[in-house]
Design a protein around this motif. Sequence first.
Motif, PDB file in Angstrom:
ATOM      1  N   VAL A  20      19.190 -31.464  33.059  1.00  0.00           N
ATOM      2  CA  VAL A  20      17.620 -31.459  32.588  1.00  0.00           C
ATOM      3  C   VAL A  20      17.477 -30.076  32.636  1.00  0.00           C
ATOM      4  CG1 VAL A  20      15.508 -31.975  33.450  1.00  0.00           C
ATOM      5  CG2 VAL A  20      17.364 -33.544  33.668  1.00  0.00           C
ATOM      6  N   LYS A  21      17.710 -28.999  33.530  1.00  0.00           N
ATOM      7  CA  LYS A  21      17.450 -27.662  33.426  1.00  0.00           C
ATOM      8  C   LYS A  21      18.064 -27.153  32.055  1.00  0.00           C
ATOM      9  CE  LYS A  21      17.076 -27.282  38.260  1.00  0.00           C
ATOM     10  NZ  LYS A  21      17.628 -26.852  39.620  1.00  0.00           N
ATOM     11  N   GLN A  22      19.197 -27.353  31.794  1.00  0.00           N
ATOM     12  CA  GLN A  22      19.813 -26.714  30.614  1.00  0.00           C
ATOM     13  C   GLN A  22      19.015 -27.171  29.286  1.00  0.00           C
ATOM     14  OE1 GLN A  22      23.887 -27.682  31.041  1.00  0.00           O
ATOM     15  NE2 GLN A  22      24.209 -26.324  32.903  1.00  0.00           N
ATOM     16  N   VAL A  23      18.988 -28.455  29.412  1.00  0.00           N
ATOM     17  CA  VAL A  23      18.229 -29.157  28.184  1.00  0.00           C
ATOM     18  C   VAL A  23      16.823 -28.510  27.899  1.00  0.00           C
ATOM     19  CG1 VAL A  23      17.317 -31.359  27.154  1.00  0.00           C
ATOM     20  CG2 VAL A  23      19.556 -31.174  28.199  1.00  0.00           C
ATOM     21  N   ARG A  24      16.232 -28.329  28.938  1.00  0.00           N
ATOM     22  CA  ARG A  24      14.752 -27.687  28.885  1.00  0.00           C
ATOM     23  C   ARG A  24      15.025 -26.398  28.270  1.00  0.00           C
ATOM     24  NH1 ARG A  24       9.714 -29.313  31.576  1.00  0.00           N
ATOM     25  NH2 ARG A  24       9.565 -26.873  31.069  1.00  0.00           N
ATOM     26  N   ASP A  25      16.013 -25.659  28.906  1.00  0.00           N
ATOM     27  CA  ASP A  25      16.014 -24.002  28.408  1.00  0.00           C
ATOM     28  C   ASP A  25      16.293 -24.187  26.891  1.00  0.00           C
ATOM     29  OD1 ASP A  25      15.643 -23.315  30.865  1.00  0.00           O
ATOM     30  OD2 ASP A  25      17.930 -22.994  31.501  1.00  0.00           O
ATOM     31  N   LYS A  26      17.141 -25.102  26.473  1.00  0.00           N
ATOM     32  CA  LYS A  26      17.589 -25.271  24.851  1.00  0.00           C
ATOM     33  C   LYS A  26      16.341 -25.786  24.201  1.00  0.00           C
ATOM     34  CE  LYS A  26      21.761 -24.828  23.484  1.00  0.00           C
ATOM     35  NZ  LYS A  26      22.217 -24.077  22.108  1.00  0.00           N
ATOM     36  N   HIS A  27      15.087 -26.162  24.801  1.00  0.00           N
ATOM     37  CA  HIS A  27      13.849 -26.620  24.160  1.00  0.00           C
ATOM     38  C   HIS A  27      13.966 -27.654  23.540  1.00  0.00           C
ATOM     39  CE1 HIS A  27      12.158 -22.789  25.499  1.00  0.00           C
ATOM     40  NE2 HIS A  27      13.156 -22.182  24.683  1.00  0.00           N
ATOM     41  N   TYR A  28      14.966 -28.726  23.982  1.00  0.00           N
ATOM     42  CA  TYR A  28      15.041 -29.960  23.355  1.00  0.00           C
ATOM     43  C   TYR A  28      14.006 -30.929  24.289  1.00  0.00           C
ATOM     44  CZ  TYR A  28      19.510 -29.176  21.207  1.00  0.00           C
ATOM     45  OH  TYR A  28      20.551 -28.852  20.369  1.00  0.00           O
ATOM     46  N   HIS A  29      13.162 -31.841  23.589  1.00  0.00           N
ATOM     47  CA  HIS A  29      12.290 -32.915  24.228  1.00  0.00           C
ATOM     48  C   HIS A  29      13.016 -33.856  24.915  1.00  0.00           C
ATOM     49  CE1 HIS A  29       8.416 -34.539  24.965  1.00  0.00           C
ATOM     50  NE2 HIS A  29       8.722 -35.688  24.313  1.00  0.00           N
ATOM     51  N   ILE A  30      12.645 -34.065  26.344  1.00  0.00           N
ATOM     52  CA  ILE A  30      13.207 -35.072  27.001  1.00  0.00           C
ATOM     53  C   ILE A  30      12.158 -36.149  27.271  1.00  0.00           C
ATOM     54  CG2 ILE A  30      13.869 -35.878  29.203  1.00  0.00           C
ATOM     55  CD1 ILE A  30      14.872 -33.136  29.703  1.00  0.00           C
ATOM     56  N   ASP A  31      12.269 -37.314  26.568  1.00  0.00           N
ATOM     57  CA  ASP A  31      11.356 -38.173  26.628  1.00  0.00           C
ATOM     58  C   ASP A  31      11.030 -38.948  27.835  1.00  0.00           C
ATOM     59  OD1 ASP A  31      10.112 -38.242  24.122  1.00  0.00           O
ATOM     60  OD2 ASP A  31      11.495 -39.705  23.193  1.00  0.00           O
ATOM     61  N   GLU A  32      12.284 -39.266  28.573  1.00  0.00           N
ATOM     62  CA  GLU A  32      12.385 -40.117  29.797  1.00  0.00           C
ATOM     63  C   GLU A  32      13.840 -39.922  30.387  1.00  0.00           C
ATOM     64  OE1 GLU A  32      10.613 -41.903  32.463  1.00  0.00           O
ATOM     65  OE2 GLU A  32       9.406 -42.350  30.524  1.00  0.00           O
ATOM     66  N   ILE A  33      13.516 -40.172  31.452  1.00  0.00           N
ATOM     67  CA  ILE A  33      14.912 -40.395  32.375  1.00  0.00           C
ATOM     68  C   ILE A  33      14.869 -41.680  33.304  1.00  0.00           C
ATOM     69  CG2 ILE A  33      16.131 -39.111  34.172  1.00  0.00           C
ATOM     70  CD1 ILE A  33      15.605 -36.617  32.924  1.00  0.00           C
ATOM     71  N   PHE A  34      16.104 -42.323  33.212  1.00  0.00           N
ATOM     72  CA  PHE A  34      16.048 -43.423  33.896  1.00  0.00           C
ATOM     73  C   PHE A  34      17.184 -43.124  34.853  1.00  0.00           C
ATOM     74  CE2 PHE A  34      14.631 -44.907  29.702  1.00  0.00           C
ATOM     75  CZ  PHE A  34      13.599 -45.455  30.001  1.00  0.00           C
ATOM     76  N   THR A  35      16.850 -43.605  36.310  1.00  0.00           N
ATOM     77  CA  THR A  35      17.706 -43.369  37.387  1.00  0.00           C
ATOM     78  C   THR A  35      17.650 -44.835  38.173  1.00  0.00           C
ATOM     79  OG1 THR A  35      16.016 -42.579  38.706  1.00  0.00           O
ATOM     80  CG2 THR A  35      17.170 -40.854  37.364  1.00  0.00           C
ATOM     81  N   PRO A  36      18.802 -44.661  39.184  1.00  0.00           N
ATOM     82  CA  PRO A  36      18.904 -45.860  39.921  1.00  0.00           C
ATOM     83  C   PRO A  36      18.180 -45.860  41.270  1.00  0.00           C
ATOM     84  CG  PRO A  36      20.961 -45.011  39.737  1.00  0.00           C
ATOM     85  CD  PRO A  36      20.182 -44.528  38.778  1.00  0.00           C
ATOM     86  N   PHE A  37      17.894 -44.542  41.557  1.00  0.00           N
ATOM     87  CA  PHE A  37      17.151 -44.178  42.791  1.00  0.00           C
ATOM     88  C   PHE A  37      16.391 -42.897  42.296  1.00  0.00           C
ATOM     89  CE2 PHE A  37      21.391 -42.712  43.111  1.00  0.00           C
ATOM     90  CZ  PHE A  37      21.598 -41.338  43.333  1.00  0.00           C
ATOM     91  N   PRO A  38      15.367 -42.558  43.301  1.00  0.00           N
ATOM     92  CA  PRO A  38      14.597 -41.298  43.015  1.00  0.00           C
ATOM     93  C   PRO A  38      15.413 -39.971  43.240  1.00  0.00           C
ATOM     94  CG  PRO A  38      13.382 -42.874  44.581  1.00  0.00           C
ATOM     95  CD  PRO A  38      14.698 -43.303  44.319  1.00  0.00           C
ATOM     96  N   VAL A  39      15.475 -39.139  42.327  1.00  0.00           N
ATOM     97  CA  VAL A  39      15.940 -37.993  42.323  1.00  0.00           C
ATOM     98  C   VAL A  39      15.295 -36.848  42.892  1.00  0.00           C
ATOM     99  CG1 VAL A  39      17.524 -36.387  41.169  1.00  0.00           C
ATOM    100  CG2 VAL A  39      17.926 -38.796  40.682  1.00  0.00           C
ATOM    101  N   HIS A  40      15.506 -36.259  43.926  1.00  0.00           N
ATOM    102  CA  HIS A  40      14.600 -35.112  44.608  1.00  0.00           C
ATOM    103  C   HIS A  40      14.564 -33.885  43.330  1.00  0.00           C
ATOM    104  CE1 HIS A  40      12.361 -32.760  47.299  1.00  0.00           C
ATOM    105  NE2 HIS A  40      13.346 -31.797  47.322  1.00  0.00           N
ATOM    106  N   GLY A  41      13.500 -33.343  43.231  1.00  0.00           N
ATOM    107  CA  GLY A  41      13.461 -32.260  42.244  1.00  0.00           C
ATOM    108  C   GLY A  41      13.389 -32.543  40.841  1.00  0.00           C
TER     109      GLY A  41
END
Length: 177
Positions: A20-41
């Motif tokens: 996620v950090k690398q994708v944001r650094d490349k300026h791609y737009h993250i619409d949503e993230i689906f996880t099976p449990f809460p991910v801290h941070g």
Amino acid sequence: MSTKIIHALYTDDDVLLQAVKQVRDKHYHIDEIFTPFPVHGLEKAMGIADTRLAINAFLYGIVGLCVATAMMNYIMIEDWPQNIGGKPSFSYLENLPAFVPIMFELTVFFAAHLMVITFYMRSRLWPFKKAENPDVRTTDDHFLMEIDTHGADVEEATKFLYDTGAVEIKLIDKEAH
């Protein structure tokens, strides 16, 4: 022009967080993230602002306190004053110590119930709503990052996502999504 959505699947939450950090650094737009449990941070890595639900909880508690005060004043002082245990019913303030537990309970009651309703409305979780989960594995052991390409080079983005640790990538037309 049809835009593509990329679904990148990950099997580890730490790898997802770094991706996620690398994708944001490349300026791609993250619409949503689906996880099976809460991910801290994860919300900080995605750049999501802090929630204002705590402010709503405080305001809902104040509403509960006002309702409790008005209700007890009307019921116990104005409408049907009673001499209970020798306590005078002349004014609300004289009986205030006896009303404190009721005020506390209604404050908590209003805050809790209205917060649940607010959370469901904010999350768009209506009764009988169909699930919006794009991949059933995200309820078990996979993490899915949904990226809107906005006309960027899809092949370059796909290669970049594989380099971040994605185990599987799917391309989906936005119209079909």
